[in-house]
Design an enzyme around this catalytic site. Structure first.
Site, short mmCIF file in Angstrom:
data_model
loop_
_atom_site.label_atom_id
_atom_site.label_comp_id
_atom_site.label_asym_id
_atom_site.label_seq_id
_atom_site.Cartn_x
_atom_site.Cartn_y
_atom_site.Cartn_z
N LYS A 19 0.82 -1.22 0.00
CA LYS A 19 0.00 0.00 0.00
C LYS A 19 0.85 1.26 0.00
CE LYS A 19 -2.32 -0.57 3.76
NZ LYS A 19 -2.12 -1.87 4.36
N ARG A 94 -9.95 1.54 9.04
CA ARG A 94 -9.56 0.15 9.22
C ARG A 94 -10.62 -0.63 9.98
NH1 ARG A 94 -3.80 0.61 9.01
NH2 ARG A 94 -2.68 -1.32 9.37
N ARG A 133 10.97 -7.39 4.48
CA ARG A 133 11.05 -5.98 4.86
C ARG A 133 11.65 -5.82 6.27
NH1 ARG A 133 5.56 -2.53 5.16
NH2 ARG A 133 5.37 -3.33 7.26
N ARG A 139 11.34 -2.70 11.25
CA ARG A 139 10.13 -2.24 11.97
C ARG A 139 9.82 -3.19 13.11
NH1 ARG A 139 5.05 -0.49 8.26
NH2 ARG A 139 3.92 -1.62 9.87
N ARG A 150 -1.30 -9.25 12.84
CA ARG A 150 -1.82 -8.13 12.04
C ARG A 150 -2.70 -8.63 10.89
NH1 ARG A 150 3.73 -6.04 10.87
NH2 ARG A 150 2.81 -4.83 9.19
P1 ADP Z 1 0.47 -2.25 7.89
O1 ADP Z 1 1.31 -2.41 6.67
O2 ADP Z 1 0.78 -3.26 8.93
O3 ADP Z 1 -0.97 -2.17 7.59
P2 ADP Z 1 0.49 0.54 8.84
O4 ADP Z 1 1.70 1.36 8.70
O5 ADP Z 1 -0.70 0.89 8.03
O6 ADP Z 1 1.00 -0.93 8.54
O7 ADP Z 1 0.04 0.45 10.38
C1 ADP Z 1 0.92 0.04 11.38
C2 ADP Z 1 0.19 -0.02 12.71
O8 ADP Z 1 -0.30 1.29 13.07
C3 ADP Z 1 -1.05 -0.91 12.75
O9 ADP Z 1 -0.74 -2.27 12.97
C4 ADP Z 1 -1.82 -0.29 13.93
O10 ADP Z 1 -1.26 -0.65 15.16
C5 ADP Z 1 -1.56 1.20 13.74
N1 ADP Z 1 -2.59 1.82 12.89
C6 ADP Z 1 -2.41 2.34 11.65
N2 ADP Z 1 -3.57 2.80 11.14
C7 ADP Z 1 -4.53 2.54 12.07
C8 ADP Z 1 -5.93 2.75 12.14
N3 ADP Z 1 -6.61 3.30 11.12
N4 ADP Z 1 -6.59 2.36 13.25
C9 ADP Z 1 -5.93 1.81 14.27
N5 ADP Z 1 -4.61 1.57 14.28
C10 ADP Z 1 -3.91 1.92 13.20
#
Ligand code: ADP
Length: 197
Positions: A19, A94, A133, A139, A150
């Site tokens: 994404k 989400r 990654r 990370r 996740r």
């Molecule tokens: P991923 O590639 O795992 O989807 P993101 O960078 O989008 O990674 O998100 C990393 C973390 O940040 C998520 O696992 C969550 O803990 C938090 N997070 C991100 N966006 C949201 C959201 N919209 N609602 C709740 N938590 C979020």
């Protein structure tokens, strides 16, 4: 190419679908800010802000940040001037609750979404990608156990959004398998068609 003055987009897909990479390209093409909730949280953790302190443990464990907090952050971000003419939200909404909060935030300014890009990839492929990654970016939430968690959170909390946005006729589904360029061009083609119609 039809680039409208106001383009409001979401990108949805499982962790590891690519994404972020695609989001930055989409944002550039349509001239809109790329707003990633994950990046906002990580930047706050890095800077040691109060918000960062509140969310770091949850994120490291692969849990979601509470809706109320996330909703407030996004609503504030969408009020900033650069988002007036459109935006691409990555990683938000989400949960169904976040969808409703986003609806309210947009309605308050008489704004509507134009399209939701769903980047589809299978689970085994994304786990492999994320483990790769982890070696490069380090990370904290890219360990195998947390990655699997996740994925489960995505299945439970986020897949219901696909149906919801399908019902609203906003969904643009793109196959996320293949090289980056190829996926980008699939997205552009699909989005241009959607936005023109
Ligand atoms: P991923 O590639 O795992 O989807 P993101 O960078 O989008 O990674 O998100 C990393 C973390 O940040 C998520 O696992 C969550 O803990 C938090 N997070 C991100 N966006 C949201 C959201 N919209 N609602 C709740 N938590 C979020």
């Amino acid at each position: 190419m039809s680039v409208t003055a106001q383009t409001r987009l979401l990108i949805v897909g499982p962790p590891g679908a690519g994404k972020g990479t695609q989001a930055s390209r989409i944002a550039e093409r349509y001239g809109i800010p790329w707003i990633s909730t994950g990046d906002i949280f990580r930047a706050n953790i890095k800077a040691g802000t109060d918000l960062g302190k509140r969310v770091s443990q949850l994120i490291e464990a692969g849990q979601l940040v509470p809706d109320e907090l996330t909703n407030e952050i996004v609503a504030d971000r969408l009020k900033q001037e650069d988002a007036a003419n459109g935006f691409l939200l990555d990683g938000y909404p989400r949960t169904v609750d976040q969808v409703h909060a986003l609806d309210r935030a947009l309605e308050a300014d008489a704004r509507v979404l134009d399209a939701v890009v769903l980047l589809e990839v299978d689970t085994d492929e994304v786990v492999t990608r994320l483990l790769g990654r982890a070696e490069v970016e380090g990370r904290a939430d890219d360990t195998e156990e947390v990655i699997r968690h996740r994925q489960n959170v995505y299945q439970e909390q986020t897949t219901p959004l696909v149906e919801l946005y399908t019902t609203r006729d906003l969904l643009v589904t793109v196959d996320g398998l293949g090289d980056v360029e190829e996926v980008t061009s699939r997205i552009f083609t699909a989005l241009d068609t959607k936005l023109a119609g």
